[in-house]
Design an enzyme around this catalytic site. Structure first.
Site, PDB file in Angstrom:
ATOM      1  N   CYS A 113       0.660  -1.231   0.005  1.00 53.74           N
ATOM      2  CA  CYS A 113       0.106   0.181   0.148  1.00 53.74           C
ATOM      3  C   CYS A 113       0.906   1.243   0.108  1.00 53.74           C
ATOM      4  O   CYS A 113       0.321   2.277  -0.348  1.00 53.74           O
ATOM      5  CB  CYS A 113      -0.885   0.006   0.968  1.00 53.74           C
ATOM      6  SG  CYS A 113      -2.070  -1.204   1.165  1.00 53.74           S
ATOM      7  N   HIS A 250      -3.529   7.565   2.253  1.00 56.31           N
ATOM      8  CA  HIS A 250      -3.717   6.050   1.748  1.00 56.31           C
ATOM      9  C   HIS A 250      -5.242   5.677   2.259  1.00 56.31           C
ATOM     10  O   HIS A 250      -5.345   6.137   3.405  1.00 56.31           O
ATOM     11  CB  HIS A 250      -2.842   5.204   2.376  1.00 56.31           C
ATOM     12  CG  HIS A 250      -3.257   3.840   1.958  1.00 56.31           C
ATOM     13  ND1 HIS A 250      -3.441   3.233   0.783  1.00 56.31           N
ATOM     14  CD2 HIS A 250      -3.301   2.601   2.976  1.00 56.31           C
ATOM     15  CE1 HIS A 250      -4.043   1.834   0.808  1.00 56.31           C
ATOM     16  NE2 HIS A 250      -3.730   1.385   2.148  1.00 56.31           N
ATOM     17  N   ASN A 280      -9.955  -0.079  -0.502  1.00 62.60           N
ATOM     18  CA  ASN A 280      -8.595   0.069  -0.421  1.00 62.60           C
ATOM     19  C   ASN A 280      -7.921  -0.633  -1.760  1.00 62.60           C
ATOM     20  O   ASN A 280      -7.853  -1.749  -1.829  1.00 62.60           O
ATOM     21  CB  ASN A 280      -7.891  -0.798   0.621  1.00 62.60           C
ATOM     22  CG  ASN A 280      -6.501  -0.664   0.963  1.00 62.60           C
ATOM     23  OD1 ASN A 280      -5.969  -0.267   0.131  1.00 62.60           O
ATOM     24  ND2 ASN A 280      -6.129  -1.382   2.008  1.00 62.60           N
TER      25      ASN A 280
END
Length: 323
Positions: A113, A250, A280
């Site tokens: 990520c 994020h 996500n």
């Protein structure tokens, strides 16, 4: 001094949209449960023919067009992904081919990520070192292919997509008023690798494997790690949270985003949130959020933008960029 300035931006999403209610026939969950714990309402899921390479190439084309450039103007294609089309060659090379680029070089970068933050930082070093003038930085993922669709704690969290920017060398004055990347800080700590990982790989199981996560442990570490690396970026530049025009974190979980913004004393109206519509998307998360805020007119030339991400490893990092 040389600065790495954002010249163009683009994004791409799969056609299929999967809403929270669509999971109710797959696992024991509900729209209310997912929204309350994550802020996610829907996500895009790759269908037939939609891959990390195809999505990444689409986002790249959009970014190059937005920059007013041609693919042949790109010196380096840098792809952040944990879900490449093949073990090798790098998916960045496949995207390079899709774009018709026959010069320069291309490679993948894997920091889960945090990948896009790592990739921007790497691109900045290549530009300032004189090895590339224009770098295409892409974050692209198809996490739907590594999910355990029987695990309700993870399968509802992730989506697929891609975002890209073109970074270009420009002359700066060494001031925080310069356009371009002003500071970048990266961190990793392998002691936490079992808290978020994929249980497969070429040299161990010879399988792709599935994503496994200890959600509470990730949440427990996330806010502190994120804010520490951001504070390091502030310290390096002499800037503060009050100077930030936009905070683009994020997009993993709205509760983590809210807690991080609160700890940094960044006003809610300055936080870009797309987790509700994208879920996500790992390395694609930050560029997708950036592209959204640029497209709707929030982020404008001259704005000071704070980017951050945390991923498996753990890996984490932050970038300060003047748009």
């Amino acid at each position: 001094m040389i600065r790495s300035v954002v010249r163009g931006i683009g994004s791409a999403l799969p056609k299929r949209v999967m809403k929270n209610t669509d999971f109710e026939g797959i696992v024991e969950t509900s729209d209310e449960w997912i929204v309350q714990r994550t802020g996610i309402r829907e996500r895009h899921i790759a269908g037939e023919g939609e891959t990390t390479v195809s999505l990444g190439a689409a986002a790249a084309r959009a970014a190059i067009e937005n920059a007013g450039l041609q693919p042949s103007d790109i010196d380096l294609v840098l792809l952040a992904t944990s879900t490449p089309n093949n073990t090798f060659p790098a998916s960045a090379v496949a995207i390079q081919r899709e774009l018709g680029i026959t010069r320069g070089f291309a490679f993948d970068l894997q920091a889960v990520c945090s990948g896009f933050i790592y990739a921007i930082t790497t691109a900045d070093l290549y530009i300032r070192g004189g090895m590339a003038r224009r770098v295409l930085v892409i974050g692209a993922e198809t996490f739907s292919h590594i999910l355990d669709w029987t695990d309700r704690t993870t399968c509802v969290l992730f989506g697929d997509g891609a975002g890209a920017i073109v970074l270009e060398a420009a002359e700066g004055h060494g001031l925080t008023s310069d356009r371009g990347i002003l500071a970048a800080n990266l961190r990793s700590d392998g002691n936490h690798k079992e808290k978020l990982y994929v249980d497969g790989g070429p040299s161990t199981t010879q399988t792709v494997g599935h994503l496994r996560m200890e959600g509470r442990e990730v949440f427990k570490h996330a806010v502190g790690m994120i804010t520490d690396v951001i504070e390091a970026s502030f310290e390096a530049t002499g800037l503060t949270a009050e100077d930030i025009d936009w905070f683009v974190p994020h997009q993993a979980n709205k509760r983590i985003i809210d807690a991080s913004a609160k700890k940094l004393h960044i006003a809610e109206e300055k936080v870009v949130i797309t987790v509700d519509r994208h879920g996500n998307t790992s390395a694609a998360s930050v560029p997708l959020a950036l592209a959204t805020a640029v497209a709707d007119g929030r982020i404008k030339k001259g704005d000071l933008v704070l980017l951050e991400a945390m991923g498996g490893g753990f890996t984490w990092g932050a970038v300060l960029v003047r748009w």
